[in-house]
Motif scaffolding. Structure first.
Motif, PDB file in Angstrom:
ATOM      1  N   MET A 198      34.115 -53.874  47.898  1.00 61.01           N
ATOM      2  CA  MET A 198      33.713 -53.149  46.695  1.00 61.01           C
ATOM      3  C   MET A 198      32.322 -52.548  46.910  1.00 61.01           C
ATOM      4  N   MET A 199      32.238 -51.233  46.904  1.00 61.52           N
ATOM      5  CA  MET A 199      30.949 -50.587  47.163  1.00 61.52           C
ATOM      6  C   MET A 199      30.072 -50.548  45.922  1.00 61.52           C
ATOM      7  N   GLU A 200      28.788 -50.416  46.127  1.00 62.13           N
ATOM      8  CA  GLU A 200      27.837 -50.314  45.030  1.00 62.13           C
ATOM      9  C   GLU A 200      28.033 -48.994  44.288  1.00 62.13           C
ATOM     10  N   GLN A 201      27.595 -48.960  43.028  1.00 63.43           N
ATOM     11  CA  GLN A 201      27.757 -47.774  42.204  1.00 63.43           C
ATOM     12  C   GLN A 201      27.085 -46.546  42.826  1.00 63.43           C
ATOM     13  N   ALA A 202      25.872 -46.739  43.346  1.00 63.71           N
ATOM     14  CA  ALA A 202      25.137 -45.616  43.940  1.00 63.71           C
ATOM     15  C   ALA A 202      25.886 -45.039  45.133  1.00 63.71           C
ATOM     16  N   GLU A 203      26.473 -45.926  45.941  1.00 62.53           N
ATOM     17  CA  GLU A 203      27.227 -45.470  47.099  1.00 62.53           C
ATOM     18  C   GLU A 203      28.478 -44.718  46.675  1.00 62.53           C
ATOM     19  N   ALA A 204      29.139 -45.235  45.660  1.00 63.88           N
ATOM     20  CA  ALA A 204      30.349 -44.577  45.168  1.00 63.88           C
ATOM     21  C   ALA A 204      30.016 -43.202  44.600  1.00 63.88           C
ATOM     22  N   ASP A 205      28.950 -43.110  43.825  1.00 64.54           N
ATOM     23  CA  ASP A 205      28.566 -41.821  43.246  1.00 64.54           C
ATOM     24  C   ASP A 205      28.233 -40.803  44.337  1.00 64.54           C
ATOM     25  N   LYS A 206      27.623 -41.292  45.399  1.00 61.06           N
ATOM     26  CA  LYS A 206      27.299 -40.398  46.527  1.00 61.06           C
ATOM     27  C   LYS A 206      28.575 -39.837  47.139  1.00 61.06           C
ATOM     28  N   LEU A 207      29.582 -40.702  47.290  1.00 67.33           N
ATOM     29  CA  LEU A 207      30.855 -40.250  47.845  1.00 67.33           C
ATOM     30  C   LEU A 207      31.573 -39.280  46.895  1.00 67.33           C
ATOM     31  N   PHE A 208      31.474 -39.555  45.597  1.00 71.86           N
ATOM     32  CA  PHE A 208      32.088 -38.653  44.624  1.00 71.86           C
ATOM     33  C   PHE A 208      31.478 -37.250  44.733  1.00 71.86           C
ATOM     34  N   ARG A 209      30.149 -37.199  44.861  1.00 75.31           N
ATOM     35  CA  ARG A 209      29.477 -35.897  44.986  1.00 75.31           C
ATOM     36  C   ARG A 209      29.885 -35.191  46.280  1.00 75.31           C
ATOM     37  N   GLU A 210      30.000 -35.988  47.336  1.00 75.97           N
ATOM     38  CA  GLU A 210      30.379 -35.413  48.623  1.00 75.97           C
ATOM     39  C   GLU A 210      31.813 -34.875  48.565  1.00 75.97           C
ATOM     40  N   TYR A 211      32.690 -35.622  47.890  1.00 76.47           N
ATOM     41  CA  TYR A 211      34.074 -35.180  47.781  1.00 76.47           C
ATOM     42  C   TYR A 211      34.193 -33.890  46.978  1.00 76.47           C
ATOM     43  N   ARG A 212      33.406 -33.791  45.903  1.00 75.30           N
ATOM     44  CA  ARG A 212      33.451 -32.578  45.080  1.00 75.30           C
ATOM     45  C   ARG A 212      33.024 -31.349  45.883  1.00 75.30           C
ATOM     46  N   LYS A 213      32.154 -31.550  46.868  1.00 77.07           N
ATOM     47  CA  LYS A 213      31.695 -30.432  47.696  1.00 77.07           C
ATOM     48  C   LYS A 213      32.684 -30.095  48.812  1.00 77.07           C
ATOM     49  N   THR A 214      33.239 -31.133  49.440  1.00 80.41           N
ATOM     50  CA  THR A 214      34.045 -30.923  50.649  1.00 80.41           C
ATOM     51  C   THR A 214      35.551 -31.018  50.433  1.00 80.41           C
ATOM     52  N   LYS A 215      35.979 -31.724  49.385  1.00 73.49           N
ATOM     53  CA  LYS A 215      37.404 -31.994  49.149  1.00 73.49           C
ATOM     54  C   LYS A 215      38.051 -32.680  50.357  1.00 73.49           C
ATOM     55  N   ASP A 216      37.266 -33.498  51.034  1.00 71.65           N
ATOM     56  CA  ASP A 216      37.736 -34.236  52.203  1.00 71.65           C
ATOM     57  C   ASP A 216      38.681 -35.353  51.737  1.00 71.65           C
ATOM     58  N   VAL A 217      39.940 -35.292  52.171  1.00 73.60           N
ATOM     59  CA  VAL A 217      40.937 -36.280  51.747  1.00 73.60           C
ATOM     60  C   VAL A 217      40.546 -37.690  52.174  1.00 73.60           C
ATOM     61  N   ASN A 218      39.887 -37.827  53.304  1.00 74.12           N
ATOM     62  CA  ASN A 218      39.469 -39.156  53.767  1.00 74.12           C
ATOM     63  C   ASN A 218      38.476 -39.788  52.810  1.00 74.12           C
ATOM     64  N   ILE A 219      37.578 -38.971  52.267  1.00 75.38           N
ATOM     65  CA  ILE A 219      36.615 -39.481  51.279  1.00 75.38           C
ATOM     66  C   ILE A 219      37.348 -39.879  50.001  1.00 75.38           C
ATOM     67  N   ARG A 220      38.263 -39.019  49.591  1.00 74.72           N
ATOM     68  CA  ARG A 220      39.043 -39.344  48.389  1.00 74.72           C
ATOM     69  C   ARG A 220      39.792 -40.656  48.561  1.00 74.72           C
ATOM     70  N   PRO A 229      30.290 -37.583  38.747  1.00 72.75           N
ATOM     71  CA  PRO A 229      29.290 -38.605  38.412  1.00 72.75           C
ATOM     72  C   PRO A 229      28.059 -38.039  37.708  1.00 72.75           C
ATOM     73  N   ASP A 230      27.847 -36.740  37.827  1.00 75.17           N
ATOM     74  CA  ASP A 230      26.668 -36.133  37.219  1.00 75.17           C
ATOM     75  C   ASP A 230      26.810 -35.918  35.721  1.00 75.17           C
ATOM     76  N   LEU A 231      27.994 -36.249  35.165  1.00 78.52           N
ATOM     77  CA  LEU A 231      28.169 -36.136  33.708  1.00 78.52           C
ATOM     78  C   LEU A 231      27.652 -37.372  32.977  1.00 78.52           C
ATOM     79  N   GLY A 232      27.243 -38.381  33.742  1.00 78.66           N
ATOM     80  CA  GLY A 232      26.588 -39.541  33.128  1.00 78.66           C
ATOM     81  C   GLY A 232      27.451 -40.757  32.884  1.00 78.66           C
ATOM     82  N   ASN A 233      28.749 -40.696  33.190  1.00 80.83           N
ATOM     83  CA  ASN A 233      29.637 -41.846  32.986  1.00 80.83           C
ATOM     84  C   ASN A 233      29.864 -42.599  34.292  1.00 80.83           C
TER      85      ASN A 233
END
Length: 243
Positions: free
Chosen positions: A1-23, A68-72
């Motif tokens: 189980m990853m930390e919230q900060a790490e997960a949010d970082k991956l969410f931002r990265e996925y929104r930019k790249t749409k990398d299926v591996n990140i998803r 994640p940038d919407l605050g939830n």
């Protein structure tokens, strides 16, 4: 189980790249939510494996859409979303999987009584009239009617307050779980305070005290149809303000 900060970082990265591996990494991290919710609703007529698949698919869609940038927090966002989709699945399919025998019996009585009523009066009986003739609750009548072959919610029926030719959606009670679509509880409370006193009372009776639309109608001195319409109007107000 990853930390919230790490997960949010991956969410931002996925929104930019749409990398299926990140998803897939994010989905794997939060798959426990699908497991918990599937177990919560299992044993109610639908197999756990089916519920888990529905919940997992909803989780994947949620991961793809989450910002994640919407605050939830993602867990706050996804739990009511998956729950709502599971309940929709139940409404669509579980009734055909395992319909209680008592509902079949009630539906047969309703059908026979409706036919007799039409022969005598040349019109279809209202829900209230069926309940009185069969010595059943209006909720039991509605449950039996909903168990029949699906019909359009725009079908015209007789209302229980004397109004004729009303749409079916005005006499079918809602399931009392509409607020699960709203994620921001504080914002919801603020908008509820803006409603007029009667609307606030409807909300309190229906969603805080858990009373049926028929019960609320009796308390307020109005018909179930009036409550149904008021409730639908309130929900539209809140959706417009919050969503």
């Amino acid at each position: 189980m990853m930390e919230q900060a790490e997960a949010d970082k991956l969410f931002r990265e996925y929104r930019k790249t749409k990398d299926v591996n990140i998803r897939n990494k994010l989905v794997a991290n939060y798959l426990y939510i699908a497991e918990i919710l599937a177990k919560k609703f299992s044993g109610r007529g639908v197999e756990y494996d089916d519920l888990y698949q529905v919940a997992s698919e909803a989780l994947i869609v949620g991961v793809e859409k989450f910002d994640p940038d919407l605050g939830n927090r993602f867990t706050t966002y996804i739990t009511p979303t998956v729950t709502g989709i599971i309940k929709n699945y139940f409404r669509d399919y579980s009734r055909t999987v395992r319909l209680p025998r008592r509902i079949y019996a009630t539906a047969a009585k309703v059908r026979q009584e409706s036919e007799e009523f039409f022969k005598l009066y040349g019109a279809k009986p209202t829900i209230k009239q069926l309940a009185e003739q069969l010595n059943l609750s209006e909720e039991a009548i509605m449950e039996a009617l909903e168990s029949k072959t699906p019909v359009s919610l725009d079908t015209r029926v007789n209302g229980d307050d004397g109004e004729t030719d009303a749409p079916l959606y005005d006499v079918i009670a809602d399931d009392g779980e509409a607020f699960e679509n709203f994620v921001d509880a504080e914002a919801l409370k603020t908008e509820i305070k803006k409603l007029d006193p009667t609307e606030q009372r409807v909300i309190g009776l229906r969603f805080l005290q858990g009373k049926s639309q028929t019960e609320v109608g009796k308390i307020l001195g109005v018909s179930q149809m009036f409550v149904s319409r008021a409730e639908r109007k309130i929900m539209e107000k809140l959706k417009e303000a919050l969503l």
